[in-house]
Enzyme design. Structure first.
Site, mmCIF file in Angstrom:
data_model
loop_
_atom_site.group_PDB
_atom_site.id
_atom_site.type_symbol
_atom_site.label_atom_id
_atom_site.label_comp_id
_atom_site.label_asym_id
_atom_site.label_seq_id
_atom_site.Cartn_x
_atom_site.Cartn_y
_atom_site.Cartn_z
ATOM 1 N N TYR A 52 0.843 -1.189 0.000
ATOM 2 C CA TYR A 52 0.000 0.000 0.000
ATOM 3 C C TYR A 52 0.884 1.246 0.000
ATOM 4 O O TYR A 52 2.044 1.206 0.422
ATOM 5 C CB TYR A 52 -0.935 0.006 1.210
ATOM 6 C CG TYR A 52 -2.090 -0.970 1.100
ATOM 7 C CD1 TYR A 52 -3.368 -0.539 0.771
ATOM 8 C CD2 TYR A 52 -1.898 -2.325 1.328
ATOM 9 C CE1 TYR A 52 -4.439 -1.421 0.677
ATOM 10 C CE2 TYR A 52 -2.954 -3.232 1.241
ATOM 11 C CZ TYR A 52 -4.219 -2.770 0.912
ATOM 12 O OH TYR A 52 -5.270 -3.650 0.815
ATOM 13 N N GLU A 53 0.308 2.337 -0.451
ATOM 14 C CA GLU A 53 1.050 3.571 -0.718
ATOM 15 C C GLU A 53 1.761 4.142 0.507
ATOM 16 O O GLU A 53 2.752 4.858 0.385
ATOM 17 C CB GLU A 53 0.071 4.602 -1.281
ATOM 18 C CG GLU A 53 0.695 5.836 -1.863
ATOM 19 C CD GLU A 53 -0.361 6.736 -2.476
ATOM 20 O OE1 GLU A 53 -0.173 7.962 -2.434
ATOM 21 O OE2 GLU A 53 -1.373 6.221 -3.003
ATOM 22 N N SER A 54 1.266 3.830 1.687
ATOM 23 C CA SER A 54 1.852 4.362 2.915
ATOM 24 C C SER A 54 3.183 3.720 3.266
ATOM 25 O O SER A 54 3.849 4.147 4.211
ATOM 26 C CB SER A 54 0.875 4.189 4.078
ATOM 27 O OG SER A 54 0.442 2.839 4.161
ATOM 28 N N GLY A 132 -0.693 8.536 -5.311
ATOM 29 C CA GLY A 132 0.393 7.846 -6.006
ATOM 30 C C GLY A 132 -0.024 7.179 -7.299
ATOM 31 O O GLY A 132 0.808 6.560 -7.980
#
Length: 264
Positions: A52-54, A132
């Protein structure tokens, strides 16, 4: 399992999940893509790596996250890295095989708008933005897209160019120096779509159970192309549908604040 045993959304989620392989490294979008990716992990692809983007890598959430900042992702990840490392080393370094995205608007060539509906300076609706997704669309090996069909979402021309699909058509990606495949699959609540090998226009290759060509066209803003040999999407298996419903029930309970599985 009969046609009445599952909803169009359940069919969409399960059909999208089937596209992932056990060996994939997948960059996951929130919402419908997250549901599909986690159903794949919980059924036929237990070793798929979800990112995931985090910055969470190898995450295995027990419930669907509300956002990329949901603590469930970090708590269940193999490791968590900084966002700059995630994008520069993992994503732009070519280490992600599949990006799984949703869309507020999409055109026939897989170009995505998640920024604004209407004029940018005087919008009808201001959307969350790209995040993103623009980098995911250009740097992942290929892109899978999932969304519910409607004329509002599937449009002749998107209002804002957030994430690059196949551009104007054909070899537009290659002409811009983008070496990844781009969108190779779109799964809606009515059908499975693949890009034409020459024009790159999305074409219906499979209709979900109970869906007709007329139903697909009625919920699309461009003239739909259908494959010469049109398949029927296999109905969900008992394992697939039970896994999805269990995941949704856990998610609903967790987000209601009831950890014992009973909603308030």
């Amino acid at each position: 399992m009969s046609q009445t045993d599952f909803t169009p959304t359940e069919m969409m989620t399960i059909a999208a999940a089937r596209a992932l392989k056990n060996t994939d490294v997948c960059f996951v979008g929130i919402g419908a893509p997250s549901a599909a990716c986690n159903i794949a992990r919980l059924t036929h692809a237990p070793d798929v790596t979800l990112i995931y983007e985090s910055g969470t890598i190898g995450t295995a959430p027990s419930v669907l996250p509300l956002s990329i900042g949901d603590g469930e992702l970090c708590d269940t990840a193999v490791t968590t890295v900084s966002v700059p490392e995630m994008f520069r080393y993992w994503l732009q370094g070519g280490r992600v095989t599949v990006g799984f995205l949703g869309a507020a608007q999409i055109d026939r060539f897989g170009n995505i708008n998640t920024t604004v509906i209407g004029d940018y300076h005087h919008p009808k609706t201001r959307l969350p933005g790209g995040g993103g997704a623009p980098e995911i669309a250009s740097s992942c090996g290929e892109i899978f897209i999932t969304l519910k069909q409607s004329k509002r979402a599937m449009v002749e021309k998107i209002d804002f160019f957030t994430s690059f699909g196949h551009g104007e058509c054909g070899d537009h990606r290659a002409r811009l120096g983008i070496t990844t495949k781009g969108p190779t699959l779109m799964v809606t609540d009515l059908a499975v779509w693949r890009p034409d090998p020459v024009t790159r226009e999305f074409t219906v290759v499979s209709l979900h159970p109970g869906v007709s060509r007329e139903m697909v066209q009625a919920e699309c803003g461009w003239t739909v192309r259908f494959a010469d040999s049109l398949d029927k999407t296999p109905s969900p298996t008992e394992i697939e549908i039970d896994t999805l419903r269990d995941l949704n029930a856990r998610t609903k309970a967790a987000h209601s604040g009831d950890k014992n599985g009973e909603t308030a």
